[in-house]
Design an enzyme around this catalytic site. Structure first.
Site, PDB file in Angstrom:
ATOM      1  N   VAL A   1      94.528  94.454 -30.286  1.00 50.72           N
ATOM      2  CA  VAL A   1      95.736  93.686 -30.577  1.00 50.72           C
ATOM      3  C   VAL A   1      96.663  94.564 -31.402  1.00 50.72           C
ATOM      4  O   VAL A   1      96.239  95.152 -32.407  1.00 50.72           O
ATOM      5  CB  VAL A   1      95.383  92.403 -31.356  1.00 50.72           C
ATOM      6  CG1 VAL A   1      96.627  91.607 -31.677  1.00 50.72           C
ATOM      7  CG2 VAL A   1      94.379  91.570 -30.572  1.00 50.72           C
ATOM      8  N   CYS A   2      97.918  94.654 -31.003  1.00 49.89           N
ATOM      9  CA  CYS A   2      98.898  95.458 -31.735  1.00 49.89           C
ATOM     10  C   CYS A   2      99.087  94.899 -33.140  1.00 49.89           C
ATOM     11  O   CYS A   2      99.407  93.718 -33.311  1.00 49.89           O
ATOM     12  CB  CYS A   2     100.228  95.465 -30.990  1.00 49.89           C
ATOM     13  SG  CYS A   2     101.539  96.322 -31.890  1.00 49.89           S
ATOM     14  N   ILE A   3      98.919  95.725 -34.142  1.00 47.97           N
ATOM     15  CA  ILE A   3      98.988  95.274 -35.529  1.00 47.97           C
ATOM     16  C   ILE A   3     100.369  94.732 -35.892  1.00 47.97           C
ATOM     17  O   ILE A   3     100.475  93.704 -36.556  1.00 47.97           O
ATOM     18  CB  ILE A   3      98.539  96.378 -36.508  1.00 47.97           C
ATOM     19  CG1 ILE A   3      98.406  95.802 -37.924  1.00 47.97           C
ATOM     20  CG2 ILE A   3      99.454  97.582 -36.441  1.00 47.97           C
ATOM     21  CD1 ILE A   3      97.679  96.701 -38.882  1.00 47.97           C
TER      22      ILE A   3
END
Length: 129
Positions: A77-79
């Site tokens: 998941v993209c931070i």
């Protein structure tokens, strides 16, 4: 073949996430390698641990978690996208004084560099949403 898959759509706004899930299932059944599934933009909603859709609806977060456990998938998941939407990993939750992380089992939060790395190693990249 080696695949990198990106999911940009919310699980509740379109069928793109479901299509991505089914595509990944088909790849695994055909014995292809899925290097990484990267959840970006609204796609981060797939990773919410506490999402509670009605019982008669698809439990997409749980399905991704099960698929990851069965096949050792790397669900990233993209931070930045996650933080904008309130999805926090345990370290960030503690830093902000919260009790718990929100990330469903099998998912992990990392940077956009993880997607870039997957695209460089993959034979094919596909984006849903």
């Amino acid at each position: 073949m080696k695949y990198a898959v990106q999911v940009n759509a919310s699980p509740y706004a379109s069928n793109a996430g479901l299509n991505a899930y089914r595509f990944v299932q088909a790849l695994l059944q055909a014995e292809h390698q899925v290097l990484r599934v990267f959840f970006y933009k609204e796609g981060v909603y797939h990773a919410f641990r506490y999402a509670s859709p009605p019982d008669d609806e698809l439990q997409i977060s749980r399905n991704w978690s099960l698929l990851a456990a069965q096949h050792g998938l790397d669900l990233v998941v993209c931070i930045s996208a996650a933080q904008r939407r309130g999805l926090l990993c345990l370290d960030e939750a503690r830093r902000q004084g919260k009790q718990d992380d929100d990330v469903a089992p099998g998912f992990r939060i990392a940077g956009l560099g993880q997607w870039l790395e997957a695209t460089l190693l993959a034979d094919r990249c596909i984006v849903f949403g």
